[in-house]
Design a protein around this motif. Structure first.
Motif, PDB file in Angstrom:
ATOM      1  N   GLU A  86       4.192   3.554  -4.654  1.00  0.00           N
ATOM      2  CA  GLU A  86       3.008   2.757  -4.328  1.00  0.00           C
ATOM      3  C   GLU A  86       3.378   1.271  -4.298  1.00  0.00           C
ATOM      4  O   GLU A  86       3.922   0.733  -5.275  1.00  0.00           O
ATOM      5  N   PRO A  87       3.117   0.593  -3.188  1.00  0.00           N
ATOM      6  CA  PRO A  87       3.490  -0.823  -3.105  1.00  0.00           C
ATOM      7  C   PRO A  87       2.710  -1.687  -4.099  1.00  0.00           C
ATOM      8  O   PRO A  87       1.529  -1.428  -4.384  1.00  0.00           O
ATOM      9  N   VAL A  88       3.372  -2.681  -4.604  1.00  0.00           N
ATOM     10  CA  VAL A  88       2.763  -3.646  -5.523  1.00  0.00           C
ATOM     11  C   VAL A  88       2.928  -5.033  -4.917  1.00  0.00           C
ATOM     12  O   VAL A  88       3.997  -5.368  -4.411  1.00  0.00           O
ATOM     13  N   ARG A  89       1.851  -5.785  -4.942  1.00  0.00           N
ATOM     14  CA  ARG A  89       1.895  -7.137  -4.364  1.00  0.00           C
ATOM     15  C   ARG A  89       1.991  -8.192  -5.479  1.00  0.00           C
ATOM     16  O   ARG A  89       1.762  -7.894  -6.645  1.00  0.00           O
ATOM     17  N   GLU A  90       2.292  -9.387  -5.042  1.00  0.00           N
ATOM     18  CA  GLU A  90       2.278 -10.508  -5.982  1.00  0.00           C
ATOM     19  C   GLU A  90       0.878 -10.591  -6.591  1.00  0.00           C
ATOM     20  O   GLU A  90      -0.126 -10.532  -5.868  1.00  0.00           O
ATOM     21  N   ASN A  91       0.814 -10.690  -7.895  1.00  0.00           N
ATOM     22  CA  ASN A  91      -0.461 -10.812  -8.616  1.00  0.00           C
ATOM     23  C   ASN A  91      -1.327  -9.558  -8.561  1.00  0.00           C
ATOM     24  O   ASN A  91      -2.523  -9.622  -8.823  1.00  0.00           O
ATOM     25  N   SER A  92      -0.731  -8.442  -8.204  1.00  0.00           N
ATOM     26  CA  SER A  92      -1.504  -7.193  -8.257  1.00  0.00           C
ATOM     27  C   SER A  92      -1.971  -6.923  -9.681  1.00  0.00           C
ATOM     28  O   SER A  92      -1.321  -7.310 -10.657  1.00  0.00           O
ATOM     29  N   GLU A  93      -3.098  -6.215  -9.777  1.00  0.00           N
ATOM     30  CA  GLU A  93      -3.606  -5.787 -11.080  1.00  0.00           C
ATOM     31  C   GLU A  93      -3.510  -4.264 -11.127  1.00  0.00           C
ATOM     32  O   GLU A  93      -4.082  -3.580 -10.279  1.00  0.00           O
ATOM     33  N   ILE A  94      -2.782  -3.758 -12.105  1.00  0.00           N
ATOM     34  CA  ILE A  94      -2.469  -2.331 -12.165  1.00  0.00           C
ATOM     35  C   ILE A  94      -3.095  -1.716 -13.410  1.00  0.00           C
ATOM     36  O   ILE A  94      -2.933  -2.230 -14.511  1.00  0.00           O
ATOM     37  N   PHE A  95      -3.805  -0.611 -13.205  1.00  0.00           N
ATOM     38  CA  PHE A  95      -4.382   0.145 -14.320  1.00  0.00           C
ATOM     39  C   PHE A  95      -3.829   1.572 -14.272  1.00  0.00           C
ATOM     40  O   PHE A  95      -3.852   2.199 -13.208  1.00  0.00           O
ATOM     41  N   PHE A  96      -3.359   2.053 -15.399  1.00  0.00           N
ATOM     42  CA  PHE A  96      -3.017   3.469 -15.517  1.00  0.00           C
ATOM     43  C   PHE A  96      -4.213   4.173 -16.140  1.00  0.00           C
ATOM     44  O   PHE A  96      -4.706   3.762 -17.200  1.00  0.00           O
ATOM     45  N   ILE A  97      -4.661   5.236 -15.485  1.00  0.00           N
ATOM     46  CA  ILE A  97      -5.860   5.917 -15.965  1.00  0.00           C
ATOM     47  C   ILE A  97      -5.625   7.426 -15.921  1.00  0.00           C
ATOM     48  O   ILE A  97      -4.769   7.900 -15.173  1.00  0.00           O
ATOM     49  N   PRO A  98      -6.372   8.187 -16.711  1.00  0.00           N
ATOM     50  CA  PRO A  98      -6.190   9.644 -16.663  1.00  0.00           C
ATOM     51  C   PRO A  98      -6.593  10.186 -15.291  1.00  0.00           C
ATOM     52  O   PRO A  98      -7.597   9.762 -14.717  1.00  0.00           O
ATOM     53  N   ALA A  99      -5.810  11.122 -14.781  1.00  0.00           N
ATOM     54  CA  ALA A  99      -6.170  11.764 -13.515  1.00  0.00           C
ATOM     55  C   ALA A  99      -7.385  12.650 -13.743  1.00  0.00           C
ATOM     56  O   ALA A  99      -7.501  13.306 -14.772  1.00  0.00           O
ATOM     57  N   ILE A 100      -8.297  12.652 -12.803  1.00  0.00           N
ATOM     58  CA  ILE A 100      -9.470  13.513 -12.926  1.00  0.00           C
ATOM     59  C   ILE A 100      -9.622  14.334 -11.656  1.00  0.00           C
ATOM     60  O   ILE A 100      -9.132  13.981 -10.603  1.00  0.00           O
ATOM     61  N   GLY A 101     -10.294  15.445 -11.800  1.00  0.00           N
ATOM     62  CA  GLY A 101     -10.624  16.269 -10.639  1.00  0.00           C
ATOM     63  C   GLY A 101     -12.116  16.461 -10.597  1.00  0.00           C
ATOM     64  O   GLY A 101     -12.803  16.266 -11.589  1.00  0.00           O
ATOM     65  N   GLY A 102     -12.612  16.829  -9.458  1.00  0.00           N
ATOM     66  CA  GLY A 102     -14.057  17.022  -9.332  1.00  0.00           C
ATOM     67  C   GLY A 102     -14.391  18.482  -9.105  1.00  0.00           C
ATOM     68  O   GLY A 102     -13.519  19.336  -9.041  1.00  0.00           O
ATOM     69  N   GLY A 103     -15.671  18.750  -9.031  1.00  0.00           N
ATOM     70  CA  GLY A 103     -16.106  20.121  -8.826  1.00  0.00           C
ATOM     71  C   GLY A 103     -16.686  20.342  -7.460  1.00  0.00           C
ATOM     72  O   GLY A 103     -17.109  21.415  -7.145  1.00  0.00           O
TER      73      GLY A 103
END
Lengths: 103, 765
Positions: A86-103
């Motif tokens: 996944e590309p990252v840009r200058e000053n990007s804001e990155i969050f790692f979050i739990p993967a979720i699925g839907g119904g």
């Protein structure tokens, strides 16, 4: 990245700095910091830089050189679909979050 | 009725008859159990009569000797798989656990856990063979609640299960702990004038799809297999079946049948690998169909839960802090939707200080599966009733406290990233300004409740192909199984872009060999992501059509425009007449051959969904029965493609939410045996229990999507339980904290309140 200066054009290596928001339970690995900076042009490089700064962090995010299936990433408000590429840009804001699925 | 608009669209926003309507009302549509093949055998599954037991031995000799029995398989016939999370299709799944759920290996972990499977020449012989299989069990103490699973010294379900916090040496039933934190909750609560804290329990409930699971497996001598089944995702069936069986994905073709409901419960596999395995053993097609009891005992309901929720507000209704603790039943294997519950519980509100802890706990119940906004209804039951109580303490209208604190563009989500353009505020305002909320509710024991809810929605991968025929009609091929009218919606998108009549588009749902990868019909993603692929495939057609027109007109493609369904020269004049697709279609062969538009997409600009609901109830104080008098739901749908089917999703989710609120519940006895294994005892609401559910469509387009579409399938189930609980409180003055709010449970609360009042009155005397 090309920089213009003093009549010279030079290639600057690896200085893209992104802000990474550390998941709450991993902040013990970042001395309690919830936001840190890391460099890289893509997510894999950012994680590598995080590991360099905060040993032990990588194993919570990456496995077999790919983002863990249970981990999702949001970069600048959009869900990343390319894993460590996944590309990252200058000053990007990155969050790692739990993967979720839907119904 | 919808408030949706056509906004210049010609097809989108209209309500055409669905393309599959005739087949479905005439009975011609084929569901999984309708398929049959020459030489087909019938498969059945032997299931555990114990909630928790070691399997000491399985003897199949007597059963195999029964005439007509062709094969019996146990876990020993499946490959052992790595005990770690893997990406399988769009899911993150522990393949070892998946395999052990399909056939128990060494341990039975819930009442109904599959032990062995039989193939025989008739279903009756297969049933008889099940009775002849001898299984020696060593029963163990069942762990039925998260509290029992989490307490020190608890009986352990999975000896290899570990979590990161307790380390590699400690056995545990807690598969995972998640935490979300912002600000300082202790400081936040100091600022609060009012604090409300309550503990909630919600029951395990089932999706209640009417069509039971079914599968036909056909294993060929060349090593290829075909599966016919009822599923929400043919590609996920392919990848999971391949993994469980140790077969290459490319050697399995999955043909999705029409589906009689799924609601998330058909996004995994149970029978499919078994049907292939039995077919491989016998050389015959094998058909397997679950009974209703099997569906309830051994498929994937959603978690029961325990949730503690504490929220604080200032006198003027401003939320300053919230702390939540959630523990969800995962079932026999890890993987409850507690993470989603934790990320949704506070999502509708902008609260500066939050702390949310969430625990995934294995218990001796069936492995949970997705159910419409998984985990979010449990969570909203807690936060939305606590907020109602805070509104009362502040003396503020319950909708106004939501408007004061409601999330909007820029509000940070629980997980951190700020929301983009969302429509929560618009849904609250739609309810507040609607006729229902403005109307007076009169009469004894009647009350009105409101609640809001959030669901993420997902994007993921979709593919679409459009073939233009020589008569100008269009075939649309997609991989998304049609639930709730999505086939018609996709055809409408193609018709809109191509400028053709919607009845000139014929949508087909293809098998896994005939269309590019397409993720499940779930996560409210189909109209959003597959619709996006259809839009792009239609654009691809237009690009090619321009090239053909340019060839005919001896121009360059960029000198041709396509507007309102007509190809025209960009520069008017001359004797070149605009052409419709119908006019140019017969000339495709002479201008380069067929036109096939195609697109694949991995959608990322997902627009989350919000809904707000208003419910009126009347409670019988002598029986505790709650009657829903009126219900109105407002939902942000981005852009309603087919408003009738959007309304159907809003109404369906509301109905399921009301069932969850008032009636539905897995009832286990002391031994962990499920006692309500039929729909007479597992009580879902029918049309006799519900009033017409009124809908208010709110359209706040999703940024980045070419049509502004926002997923609509799930969020409507999130707020109803809390809204019903709030309405019950305003009707009879008791705060219900446990689902379902069944007559017996509510009557008990009413009598307790009455007794407390009498005690107070006596003390006053």
């Amino acid at each position: 990245m090309k920089l213009e200066g003093a009549g010279l054009t030079r290639v600057r290596p690896f200085v893209l700095m992104a802000t990474v928001v550390i998941p709450a339970l991993l902040r013990k690995l970042t001395n309690g910091q919830d936001r840190v900076t890391a460099s890289g042009r893509n997510l894999g490089q950012v994680v590598a830089d995080l590991e360099r700064q905060f040993p032990g962090l990588r194993e919570h995010l990456v496995e077999d050189d790919e983002l863990k299936p249970s981990v999702a990433v949001s970069i600048d408000g959009e869900m990343g679909m390319a894993g460590v590429l996944e590309p990252v840009r200058e000053n990007s804001e990155i969050f790692f979050i739990p993967a979720i699925g839907g119904g | 009725m919808a408030a949706s608009t056509t906004n210049g669209f010609k097809v989108i926003g209209t309500r055409p008859i669905r393309h599959d309507g005739v087949d479905k009302v005439t009975g011609r549509a084929k569901y999984g159990a309708d398929y049959a093949f020459p030489g087909m055998l019938h498969g059945k599954v032997l299931r555990s009569p114990h909630a928790h037991a070691n399997i000491k031995s399985i003897k199949i000799d007597k059963a195999l000797a029964l005439p007509g029995v062709k094969a019996i398989v146990t876990a020993d016939d499946l490959p052992k798989l790595p005990d770690k999370m893997e990406a399988a299709g769009e899911q993150a799944i522990n393949l070892n656990h998946l395999s052990m759920n399909i056939l128990a290996r060494g341990k039975a972990l819930y009442d109904g856990h599959a032990i062995a499977a039989v193939a025989a020449t008739s279903s009756h012989i297969a049933d008889e063979a099940l009775r002849l299989i001898e299984v020696e069990y060593e029963p163990l103490a069942p762990v039925m609640t998260v509290e029992d699973g989490m307490k020190p010294g608890a009986t352990i379900l999975l000896p290899t299960l570990r979590n990161k916090e307790d380390g590699p040496d400690k056995e545990t039933n807690v598969a995972a702990h998640l935490q979300f934190k912002r600000g300082d909750v202790a400081e936040g609560f100091k600022q609060a004038d009012y604090v409300v804290e309550r503990e909630f329990k919600t029951a395990m409930v089932h999706q209640g799809y009417i069509e039971p699971h079914n599968a036909i497996g056909i294993y060929n001598a060349d090593g290829h297999a075909t599966i016919y089944c009822s599923t929400q995702g043919s590609f996920v069936v392919r990848s999971l079946s391949a993994a469980v069986l140790g077969i290459s994905e490319g050697k399995i073709k999955v043909v999705p049948a029409e589906i009689g409901g799924g609601f998330g419960g058909k996004t995994t596999v149970y029978l499919e690998p078994l049907a292939v395995l039995l077919s491989q053993k016998t050389g015959h097609p094998v058909k397997m169909t679950m009974t209703r009891a099997e569906v309830l005992r051994a498929t994937g309901p959603t978690s029961g839960s325990t949730i503690r929720c504490k929220m604080g507000a200032t006198k003027d209704g401003k939320l300053v802090a919230a702390q939540c603790w959630l523990a969800y039943e995962a079932g026999g294997f890890p993987g409850s939707p507690v993470g989603a519950g934790a990320m949704t519980i506070l999502a509708p509100y902008n609260i500066p200080n939050i702390l949310v802890d969430a625990y995934d706990v294995v218990v001796n119940r069936p492995k949970t599966a997705a159910y419409r906004a998984p985990g979010a209804s449990n969570a909203a039951m807690a936060s939305e009733t606590v907020l109602d109580e805070l509104a009362e303490k502040c003396g503020i209208d319950p909708l106004d406290i939501r408007l004061i604190n409601g999330s909007h563009e820029g509000t940070p989500q629980t997980v951190g990233p700020p929301f983009k353009r969302i429509g929560l505020i618009e849904t609250i305002e739609a309810i507040k300004n609607g006729e229902h909320y403005k109307s007076r509710l009169t009469g004894p024991n009647r009350g009105r409740g409101v609640a809001s809810g959030f669901w993420f929605n997902v994007g993921l991968q979709s593919s679409a192909t459009i073939n233009i025929h020589t008569d100008g009609t269009v075939s649309l091929v997609i991989g998304s199984v049609d639930i709730g009218g999505t086939r018609a919606a996709q055809a409408m998108i193609a018709a809109e872009v191509l400028g053709v009549d919607v009845n000139d588009v014929r949508p087909t749902i293809a098998d896994t060999d005939s269309i590019g990868h397409t993720d499940v019909t779930g996560g409210s993603r189909t109209c959003f992501a597959t619709g996006w692929a259809v839009y792009e495939a239609a654009q691809d057609c237009i690009r090619q059509l321009k090239e053909r027109a340019a060839k005919l007109w001896e121009k360059k493609p960029d000198e041709v425009v396509f507007e309102n369904g007509m190809l025209s020269p960009a520069q008017p004049g001359g004797d070149l007449k605009p052409m419709s697709i119908k006019q140019i279609a017969p000339r495709l062969a002479r201008t380069g051959g067929p036109i096939v538009g195609r697109a694949t997409i991995n959608a990322r600009a997902v627009g989350p969904a919000f809904a707000t609901i208003c419910v009126d109830v009347e409670v019988d104080p002598d029986t505790g029965k709650t009657q829903i008098l009126r219900a109105t739901i407002a939902q942000d749908v981005g852009k309603a493609i087919h408003p009738a089917y959007v309304e159907g999703q809003m109404q369906g989710g509301t109905a399921q939410g009301i069932g969850w609120a008032l009636n539905e519940e897995y009832f286990y006895d002391d031994r962990g045996i499920l006692r309500n294994t039929g729909l007479l005892d597992y009580r879902m609401p029918t049309c006799l229990d519900l009033p017409p559910i009124e809908t208010l469509i709110v359209e706040v387009p999703t940024p980045g999507h070419p049509l502004g579409i926002r997923g609509v399938g799930e969020v409507s189930i999130v707020p109803p339980p809390a809204a019903v609980a709030n309405a019950i409180y305003h009707a009879v003055g008791v705060r219900m904290t446990e689902l379902p709010m069944s007559p017996s449970r509510l009557l008990k609360a009413i009598l307790k309140k009455r007794a407390a009042g009498e005690t107070q009155a006596a003390a006053a005397d």
